[in-house]
Scaffold this motif. Sequence first.
Motif, mmCIF file in Angstrom:
data_model
loop_
_atom_site.group_PDB
_atom_site.id
_atom_site.type_symbol
_atom_site.label_atom_id
_atom_site.label_comp_id
_atom_site.label_asym_id
_atom_site.label_seq_id
_atom_site.Cartn_x
_atom_site.Cartn_y
_atom_site.Cartn_z
ATOM 1 N N GLU A 1 0.836 -1.197 0.000
ATOM 2 C CA GLU A 1 0.000 0.000 0.000
ATOM 3 C C GLU A 1 0.876 1.254 0.000
ATOM 4 O O GLU A 1 1.993 1.242 0.515
ATOM 5 N N SER A 2 0.325 2.314 -0.535
ATOM 6 C CA SER A 2 0.982 3.620 -0.494
ATOM 7 C C SER A 2 -0.088 4.695 -0.561
ATOM 8 O O SER A 2 -1.240 4.409 -0.891
ATOM 9 N N GLY A 3 0.319 5.932 -0.241
ATOM 10 C CA GLY A 3 -0.593 7.067 -0.381
ATOM 11 C C GLY A 3 -1.167 7.579 0.920
ATOM 12 O O GLY A 3 -1.901 8.575 0.919
ATOM 13 N N GLY A 4 -0.852 6.921 2.027
ATOM 14 C CA GLY A 4 -1.350 7.405 3.306
ATOM 15 C C GLY A 4 -0.636 8.677 3.735
ATOM 16 O O GLY A 4 0.338 9.112 3.106
ATOM 17 N N GLY A 5 -1.132 9.282 4.819
ATOM 18 C CA GLY A 5 -0.508 10.488 5.320
ATOM 19 C C GLY A 5 -1.427 11.245 6.246
ATOM 20 O O GLY A 5 -2.454 10.724 6.700
ATOM 21 N N LEU A 6 -1.031 12.494 6.499
ATOM 22 C CA LEU A 6 -1.802 13.388 7.363
ATOM 23 C C LEU A 6 -2.623 14.327 6.488
ATOM 24 O O LEU A 6 -2.067 14.954 5.567
ATOM 25 N N VAL A 7 -3.899 14.441 6.781
ATOM 26 C CA VAL A 7 -4.781 15.310 6.002
ATOM 27 C C VAL A 7 -5.764 15.988 6.950
ATOM 28 O O VAL A 7 -6.122 15.421 7.996
ATOM 29 N N GLN A 8 -6.180 17.187 6.596
ATOM 30 C CA GLN A 8 -7.150 17.910 7.416
ATOM 31 C C GLN A 8 -8.562 17.365 7.181
ATOM 32 O O GLN A 8 -8.856 16.820 6.112
ATOM 33 N N PRO A 9 -9.440 17.523 8.164
ATOM 34 C CA PRO A 9 -10.841 17.112 7.952
ATOM 35 C C PRO A 9 -11.416 17.780 6.706
ATOM 36 O O PRO A 9 -11.178 18.961 6.460
ATOM 37 N N GLY A 10 -12.149 17.002 5.934
ATOM 38 C CA GLY A 10 -12.694 17.487 4.675
ATOM 39 C C GLY A 10 -11.792 17.260 3.485
ATOM 40 O O GLY A 10 -12.213 17.456 2.338
ATOM 41 N N GLY A 11 -10.563 16.851 3.737
ATOM 42 C CA GLY A 11 -9.601 16.637 2.670
ATOM 43 C C GLY A 11 -9.741 15.278 2.005
ATOM 44 O O GLY A 11 -10.649 14.502 2.321
ATOM 45 N N VAL B 1 -3.315 6.466 7.835
ATOM 46 C CA VAL B 1 -4.088 7.642 7.438
ATOM 47 C C VAL B 1 -4.496 8.363 8.712
ATOM 48 O O VAL B 1 -5.116 7.772 9.594
ATOM 49 N N THR B 2 -4.119 9.624 8.807
ATOM 50 C CA THR B 2 -4.449 10.439 9.973
ATOM 51 C C THR B 2 -5.208 11.673 9.511
ATOM 52 O O THR B 2 -4.710 12.429 8.664
ATOM 53 N N VAL B 3 -6.397 11.851 10.056
ATOM 54 C CA VAL B 3 -7.232 13.001 9.707
ATOM 55 C C VAL B 3 -7.314 13.899 10.934
ATOM 56 O O VAL B 3 -7.927 13.535 11.937
ATOM 57 N N SER B 4 -6.673 15.039 10.837
ATOM 58 C CA SER B 4 -6.587 15.925 11.998
ATOM 59 C C SER B 4 -6.290 17.335 11.545
ATOM 60 O O SER B 4 -5.582 17.555 10.545
ATOM 61 N N SER B 5 -6.804 18.296 12.309
ATOM 62 C CA SER B 5 -6.491 19.701 12.021
ATOM 63 C C SER B 5 -5.314 20.155 12.864
ATOM 64 O O SER B 5 -4.887 21.323 12.756
#
Length: 125
Positions: A6-16, A121-125
Motif C-alpha cells: 500500500e501507499s498514499g497514506g498520510g496526514l490530512v485535514q478534515p474534509g480533505g 491515514v491520519t485526519v486531523s487539524s
Amino acid sequence: QAQLVESGGGLVQPGGSLRLSCAASGFSLDYYAMGWFRQAPGKEREFVAAISRLGGNTRYADSVKGRFTISRDNTKNTAYLQMNSLKPEDTAVYYCAASQTSGLPSSTAGSYDYWGQGTQVTVSS
C-alpha cells in the motif's frame, strides 16, 4: 513471492482527500477480488470497501458510502481507494487484501488470502 504494497497514506485535514494505492507483485490481480480494511487504535479491523475481479461489483461500509470509491486497474496490477470528505474518525491503518472468492466481493476479512502491510491515514487539524 506474492506481495501487496500500500501507499498514499498520510496526514490530512478534515474534509480533505487522499488516494491509496495497492500494488501487487508475484501474482496477477486478474483472478482476485480486492478489499480495503482499516484498524484504528484499540479497535478491531473493519471492512471499508471491496471490488470484484473485473470491477463490475463494489460494496462499501455504511460509514464510508458516498465518500470513498474503490477501483482497480488490472493492467497495472493495482487497486485504489479514493477517500474524500475525510473525517477524524477515518483515522486508522488501512490495509488492502486480495481474495480468490468469486462472485460478489466479500466484506469478511477471513475471505482474503493476501494482505498488505498497511498504510497510516491520519485526519486531523
